[in-house]
Write an enzyme that holds these catalytic residues in place. Structure first.
Site, PDB file in Angstrom:
ATOM      1  N   GLY A   1      -4.489  -4.135  -4.361  1.00 32.43           N
ATOM      2  CA  GLY A   1      -5.462  -3.095  -4.713  1.00 32.43           C
ATOM      3  C   GLY A   1      -4.687  -1.846  -5.059  1.00 32.43           C
TER       4      GLY A   1
ATOM      5  CD  GLN B   1       0.336  -8.941  -2.751  1.00 29.00           C
ATOM      6  OE1 GLN B   1       1.016  -9.664  -3.450  1.00 29.00           O
ATOM      7  NE2 GLN B   1      -0.888  -8.593  -3.098  1.00 29.00           N
TER       8      GLN B   1
ATOM      9  CG  ASP C   1      -1.766  -1.244   1.301  1.00 24.24           C
ATOM     10  OD1 ASP C   1      -2.304  -1.675   0.277  1.00 24.24           O
ATOM     11  OD2 ASP C   1      -1.839  -1.816   2.405  1.00 24.24           O
TER      12      ASP C   1
HETATM   13  P1  IMP Z   1      -3.007 -12.825   1.567  1.00 21.95           P
HETATM   14  O1  IMP Z   1      -2.090 -12.255   0.530  1.00 21.95           O
HETATM   15  O2  IMP Z   1      -4.452 -12.536   1.297  1.00 21.95           O
HETATM   16  O3  IMP Z   1      -2.733 -14.277   1.831  1.00 21.95           O
HETATM   17  O4  IMP Z   1      -2.678 -12.062   2.954  1.00 21.95           O
HETATM   18  C1  IMP Z   1      -1.428 -12.232   3.613  1.00 21.95           C
HETATM   19  C2  IMP Z   1      -0.979 -10.913   4.224  1.00 21.95           C
HETATM   20  O5  IMP Z   1      -0.616 -10.002   3.185  1.00 21.95           O
HETATM   21  C3  IMP Z   1      -2.023 -10.197   5.059  1.00 21.95           C
HETATM   22  O6  IMP Z   1      -1.380  -9.519   6.125  1.00 21.95           O
HETATM   23  C4  IMP Z   1      -2.608  -9.172   4.103  1.00 21.95           C
HETATM   24  O7  IMP Z   1      -3.164  -8.063   4.764  1.00 21.95           O
HETATM   25  C5  IMP Z   1      -1.358  -8.798   3.336  1.00 21.95           C
HETATM   26  N1  IMP Z   1      -1.645  -8.278   1.996  1.00 21.95           N
HETATM   27  C6  IMP Z   1      -2.018  -8.984   0.910  1.00 21.95           C
HETATM   28  N2  IMP Z   1      -2.170  -8.175  -0.149  1.00 21.95           N
HETATM   29  C7  IMP Z   1      -1.871  -6.939   0.272  1.00 21.95           C
HETATM   30  C8  IMP Z   1      -1.804  -5.670  -0.370  1.00 21.95           C
HETATM   31  O8  IMP Z   1      -2.039  -5.518  -1.567  1.00 21.95           O
HETATM   32  N3  IMP Z   1      -1.446  -4.614   0.423  1.00 21.95           N
HETATM   33  C9  IMP Z   1      -1.127  -4.760   1.727  1.00 21.95           C
HETATM   34  N4  IMP Z   1      -1.178  -5.917   2.371  1.00 21.95           N
HETATM   35  C10 IMP Z   1      -1.535  -6.998   1.655  1.00 21.95           C
END
Ligand code: IMP
Length: 442
Positions: free
Chosen positions: A42, A223, A15
């Site tokens: 996102g 990410q 983010d």
């Molecule tokens: P997952 O990717 O849904 O498995 O989530 C694993 C971790 O990565 C969690 O702490 C999410 O909040 C974080 N995460 C996944 N995608 C994003 C992103 O686009 N921005 C920030 N954190 C993310």
């Protein structure tokens, strides 16, 4: 040397505003390629006051003629992809002929979402705080060598039926008293495959040809480094390689294809989900950053945890990724604060101060940040486009941030619009731009 293919990736916990940086750089590129993650990402981009939130499709799609690629390292939920394509079409942005998806990319199956939620529930207090999009379970199937790839949806139906049957059977063994029927899953995948067919491609080959033709490629990370499965705050990470290594494995390009690396970092730190965040703030100051920076997840709407800028983290990212420079975002959010802090080390339980990011989360959890306090600035930076027009205290803050992080801030973002951006004169990014030839479009 002429820099042609640049990777843009997150230097903190995600983010950071990568969407905006990719969007502003895209005119220099003919191709934008995503190499990992899924629709857990996102990317919010504002163009002429219109807000676009992209999850799977690279933000380059907002620029006519740019080819957008989803690499084999990405896990694709076809439903989510179609939704995004339809939404873009509704905003008069056509993707046909400009979007390519690797035939080797793995598919997020409908029940991966369910498994994600279940796995979080089973972890209880140790939950990761995932986005519940099925990302982790899809990568588990990939590494477990039972995943279903896009090319499987396009080929032999009997082979696909067999794979789906076996996968659903394995799933039914994980979820107690579950008797999911494989056939509707198969039918849905076949239908999705037909819509995906025109976009499926050997993206490694497409990229090699584009680069051989002198077309510039931007490698877009999702990410961030501290969420990387190998280099992040494991287990509180996502399930892919968000850092630089992911470019090669996630797109099928050699390391020498990457001619520059730009790390995106926010002027403070945020994180969503669970896991350590050494500089985390609470109370009014946290609220002030959250509201000022609109720190709510673009995918899930969750409020983000906020803290001071952590130079230990960014210095670590600079090392792991070989950052050539930083794109510093949301500087304007700090406008008006009487003082601002930069974390330069952690005091650990033994009383020693460490300046390298620890692997052991127990060490990190008990770490006390060591801060350097700098004066804030009262006149706004919002919308400023020239470095020299920034208040002296803001320039001082940026300089200390560069010195403590070990990388130059080549881009400084002072607002959410494309135009609210400074490219620091003489920086490596201004040199890349000066040397970059006009880009042939698709
Ligand atoms: P997952 O990717 O849904 O498995 O989530 C694993 C971790 O990565 C969690 O702490 C999410 O909040 C974080 N995460 C996944 N995608 C994003 C992103 O686009 N921005 C920030 N954190 C993310």
């Amino acid at each position: 040397m002429l820099k042609t293919n640049i990777a843009v990736l997150g230097a903190q916990w995600g983010d950071e505003g990568k969407g905006k940086i990719v969007d502003m750089l895209t005119p220099q590129f003919a191709v934008v390629a995503r190499y990992q993650g899924g629709h857990n990402a996102g990317h919010t981009v504002y163009v002429n006051g219109r807000k676009f939130v992209l999850h799977l499709i690279p933000s380059g799609i907002l620029h006519p003629g740019v080819t957008c690629i989803i690499g084999n390292g990405v896990v694709v939920d076809p439903q989510a992809l179609f939704k995004e394509v339809d939404e873009l079409a509704g905003m008069d942005i056509a993707v046909e002929g400009r979007l390519l998806v690797s035939e080797k990319a793995h598919v997020i199956l409908p029940y991966h979402r369910e498994l994600d939620v279940l796995s979080e529930a089973r972890r209880g207090e140790r939950k990761i705080g995932t986005t519940s999009r099925g990302i982790g379970p899809a990568y588990e199937d990939k590494i477990g060598r039972r995943g279903i790839r896009i090319c499987d949806l396009l080929g032999d139906r009997q082979a696909l039926a067999q794979e789906v049957r076996e996968n659903v059977h394995a799933r039914n063994q994980i979820i107690r008293d579950s008797t999911l029927d494989w056939k509707p899953v198969f039918d849905e995948l076949v239908a999705q495959g037909e819509r995906l067919r025109p976009w499926a491609a050997d993206v490694s080959l497409v990229l090699h040809q584009a680069m051989a033709d002198g077309r510039n490629v931007l490698f877009e990370g999702a990410q961030a480094t501290l969420l990387d499965i190998d280099h992040g705050t494991y287990p509180f990470v996502t399930s892919s390689n968000a850092s630089i290594g992911g470019v090669c494995t996630g797109l099928g390009v050699p390391p020498r294809a990457i001619s520059g690396v730009l790390g995106v970092a926010k002027a403070y730190t945020t994180r969503v989900g669970e896991g350590p965040l050494p500089t985390e703030l609470s109370g009014q100051l946290a609220e002030r950053l959250r509201e000022g920076g609109q720190e709510y997840g673009a995918s899930t709407g969750r409020p983000r945890r906020c803290g001071w800028y952590d130079a230990v983290v960014v210095r670590y990212s600079a090392r792991v990724n070989g950052l050539d420079a930083i794109a510093l975002t949301k500087l304007d959010v700090l406008d008006g604060l009487p003082e601002i802090r930069i974390c330069t080390g952690y005091r650990i339980a033994s009383g020693a101060v460490v300046t390298e990011f620890p692997a052991d989360l127990r060490v990190l959890a008990s770490a006390e940040p060591v801060y350097e306090t700098l004066p804030g600035w009262s006149s706004p930076t919002k919308g400023i486009t020239e470095y020299d027009r920034l208040p002296a205290a803001a320039r001082h803050y940026i300089r200390r941030l560069e010195e403590t992080s070990g990388a130059d801030c080549a881009i400084i973002s002072t607002g959410s619009d494309r135009a609210d951006t400074i490219v620091k004169p003489g920086s490596i990014v201004s040199q890349w731009f000066a040397q970059s030839p006009a880009q042939p479009r698709a």
